[in-house]
Design a protein around this motif. Sequence first.
Motif, PDB file in Angstrom:
ATOM      1  N   VAL A  39       0.849  -1.187   0.000  1.00  0.00           N
ATOM      2  CA  VAL A  39       0.000   0.000   0.000  1.00  0.00           C
ATOM      3  C   VAL A  39       0.882   1.234   0.000  1.00  0.00           C
ATOM      4  N   GLU A  40       0.721   2.084  -1.023  1.00  0.00           N
ATOM      5  CA  GLU A  40       1.542   3.265  -1.191  1.00  0.00           C
ATOM      6  C   GLU A  40       0.814   4.515  -0.714  1.00  0.00           C
ATOM      7  N   SER A  41       1.593   5.511  -0.290  1.00  0.00           N
ATOM      8  CA  SER A  41       1.051   6.797   0.105  1.00  0.00           C
ATOM      9  C   SER A  41       2.122   7.863  -0.087  1.00  0.00           C
ATOM     10  N   GLY A  42       1.716   9.125  -0.075  1.00  0.00           N
ATOM     11  CA  GLY A  42       2.650  10.232  -0.116  1.00  0.00           C
ATOM     12  C   GLY A  42       2.733  10.981  -1.424  1.00  0.00           C
ATOM     13  N   GLY A  43       2.050  10.517  -2.468  1.00  0.00           N
ATOM     14  CA  GLY A  43       2.069  11.220  -3.731  1.00  0.00           C
ATOM     15  C   GLY A  43       1.325  12.535  -3.651  1.00  0.00           C
ATOM     16  N   GLY A  44       1.505  13.370  -4.674  1.00  0.00           N
ATOM     17  CA  GLY A  44       0.844  14.659  -4.713  1.00  0.00           C
ATOM     18  C   GLY A  44       1.440  15.560  -5.761  1.00  0.00           C
ATOM     19  N   LYS A 102      11.958  17.669 -10.300  1.00  0.00           N
ATOM     20  CA  LYS A 102      11.931  18.294 -11.612  1.00  0.00           C
ATOM     21  C   LYS A 102      10.661  17.896 -12.349  1.00  0.00           C
ATOM     22  N   PRO A 103      10.207  18.718 -13.310  1.00  0.00           N
ATOM     23  CA  PRO A 103       9.009  18.341 -14.068  1.00  0.00           C
ATOM     24  C   PRO A 103       9.118  16.963 -14.721  1.00  0.00           C
ATOM     25  N   GLU A 104      10.308  16.565 -15.139  1.00  0.00           N
ATOM     26  CA  GLU A 104      10.482  15.259 -15.764  1.00  0.00           C
ATOM     27  C   GLU A 104      10.333  14.097 -14.789  1.00  0.00           C
ATOM     28  N   ASP A 105      10.219  14.380 -13.487  1.00  0.00           N
ATOM     29  CA  ASP A 105       9.935  13.342 -12.501  1.00  0.00           C
ATOM     30  C   ASP A 105       8.451  13.003 -12.444  1.00  0.00           C
ATOM     31  N   THR A 106       7.619  13.776 -13.127  1.00  0.00           N
ATOM     32  CA  THR A 106       6.182  13.540 -13.124  1.00  0.00           C
ATOM     33  C   THR A 106       5.876  12.158 -13.686  1.00  0.00           C
ATOM     34  N   ALA A 107       5.163  11.346 -12.912  1.00  0.00           N
ATOM     35  CA  ALA A 107       4.851   9.976 -13.305  1.00  0.00           C
ATOM     36  C   ALA A 107       3.999   9.333 -12.227  1.00  0.00           C
ATOM     37  N   VAL A 108       3.496   8.144 -12.535  1.00  0.00           N
ATOM     38  CA  VAL A 108       2.910   7.293 -11.516  1.00  0.00           C
ATOM     39  C   VAL A 108       4.035   6.445 -10.937  1.00  0.00           C
ATOM     40  N   TYR A 109       4.166   6.447  -9.625  1.00  0.00           N
ATOM     41  CA  TYR A 109       5.226   5.716  -8.945  1.00  0.00           C
ATOM     42  C   TYR A 109       4.667   4.451  -8.306  1.00  0.00           C
ATOM     43  N   TYR A 110       5.378   3.340  -8.495  1.00  0.00           N
ATOM     44  CA  TYR A 110       4.950   2.041  -8.008  1.00  0.00           C
ATOM     45  C   TYR A 110       5.984   1.436  -7.066  1.00  0.00           C
ATOM     46  N   CYS A 111       5.518   0.876  -5.981  1.00  0.00           N
ATOM     47  CA  CYS A 111       6.342   0.085  -5.075  1.00  0.00           C
ATOM     48  C   CYS A 111       6.230  -1.378  -5.476  1.00  0.00           C
ATOM     49  N   TYR A 126      10.212  -8.599 -10.335  1.00  0.00           N
ATOM     50  CA  TYR A 126       9.402  -8.248  -9.170  1.00  0.00           C
ATOM     51  C   TYR A 126       8.056  -8.956  -9.237  1.00  0.00           C
ATOM     52  N   ASP A 127       7.620  -9.449  -8.087  1.00  0.00           N
ATOM     53  CA  ASP A 127       6.468 -10.337  -8.031  1.00  0.00           C
ATOM     54  C   ASP A 127       5.206  -9.694  -7.478  1.00  0.00           C
ATOM     55  N   TYR A 128       5.361  -8.678  -6.636  1.00  0.00           N
ATOM     56  CA  TYR A 128       4.220  -8.020  -6.017  1.00  0.00           C
ATOM     57  C   TYR A 128       4.321  -6.520  -6.232  1.00  0.00           C
ATOM     58  N   TRP A 129       3.180  -5.894  -6.507  1.00  0.00           N
ATOM     59  CA  TRP A 129       3.139  -4.482  -6.865  1.00  0.00           C
ATOM     60  C   TRP A 129       2.063  -3.737  -6.107  1.00  0.00           C
ATOM     61  N   GLY A 130       2.361  -2.482  -5.773  1.00  0.00           N
ATOM     62  CA  GLY A 130       1.353  -1.599  -5.239  1.00  0.00           C
ATOM     63  C   GLY A 130       0.477  -1.065  -6.352  1.00  0.00           C
ATOM     64  N   GLN A 131      -0.509  -0.264  -5.983  1.00  0.00           N
ATOM     65  CA  GLN A 131      -1.481   0.246  -6.947  1.00  0.00           C
ATOM     66  C   GLN A 131      -0.982   1.467  -7.716  1.00  0.00           C
ATOM     67  N   GLY A 132       0.093   2.078  -7.263  1.00  0.00           N
ATOM     68  CA  GLY A 132       0.637   3.266  -7.889  1.00  0.00           C
ATOM     69  C   GLY A 132       0.124   4.538  -7.249  1.00  0.00           C
ATOM     70  N   THR A 133       0.979   5.560  -7.202  1.00  0.00           N
ATOM     71  CA  THR A 133       0.594   6.857  -6.673  1.00  0.00           C
ATOM     72  C   THR A 133       1.137   7.950  -7.593  1.00  0.00           C
ATOM     73  N   GLN A 134       0.305   8.948  -7.886  1.00  0.00           N
ATOM     74  CA  GLN A 134       0.661   9.988  -8.834  1.00  0.00           C
ATOM     75  C   GLN A 134       1.562  11.042  -8.200  1.00  0.00           C
ATOM     76  N   VAL A 135       2.638  11.383  -8.895  1.00  0.00           N
ATOM     77  CA  VAL A 135       3.510  12.490  -8.525  1.00  0.00           C
ATOM     78  C   VAL A 135       3.528  13.473  -9.686  1.00  0.00           C
ATOM     79  N   THR A 136       3.155  14.721  -9.420  1.00  0.00           N
ATOM     80  CA  THR A 136       3.124  15.753 -10.441  1.00  0.00           C
ATOM     81  C   THR A 136       4.000  16.922 -10.012  1.00  0.00           C
ATOM     82  N   VAL A 137       4.947  17.301 -10.862  1.00  0.00           N
ATOM     83  CA  VAL A 137       5.871  18.394 -10.574  1.00  0.00           C
ATOM     84  C   VAL A 137       5.673  19.475 -11.624  1.00  0.00           C
ATOM     85  N   SER A 138       5.288  20.664 -11.188  1.00  0.00           N
ATOM     86  CA  SER A 138       5.041  21.774 -12.098  1.00  0.00           C
ATOM     87  C   SER A 138       6.255  22.687 -12.172  1.00  0.00           C
TER      88      SER A 138
END
Length: 123
Positions: A5-10, A86-95, A110-122
């Motif tokens: 379970v991922e958290s902290g994106g924004g 940086k703006p180029e870091d903008t992506a969905v991040y997965y654990c 990798y065998d197990y994955w989180g649901q992904g969390t969005q990171v947006t850099v303006s």
Amino acid sequence: QVQLVESGGGSVQAGGSLKLSCAASERTFNSFAMGWFRQAPGKERDIVAAISGGGYTYYTDSVKGRFTISRDDAKNTVSLQMNSLKPEDTAVYYCAESKRSYITTPRFDYDYWGQGTQVTVSS
């Protein structure tokens, strides 16, 4: 089955910081490799950072010196501290978790994955 379970994106402005956290379900005393991946629109899902069961770390060149991966086995968590974003870091991040204990970078190791969390850099 392992649950991640991922958290902290924004959303942040360039130069800002975010800390992503991944909470894993309980498991044995064996320590497996963990990784953070990211996927931008129209691009492949690629490795960002990884940490082995023994605590060795790997970073892709574009984030070296800016991102830090860590693990707290007592709390069953892995984190990705992201500084100087940086703006180029903008992506969905997965654990993700591998059944291997050593550093590995391909996503198919990798065998197990989180649901992904969005990171947006303006800019």
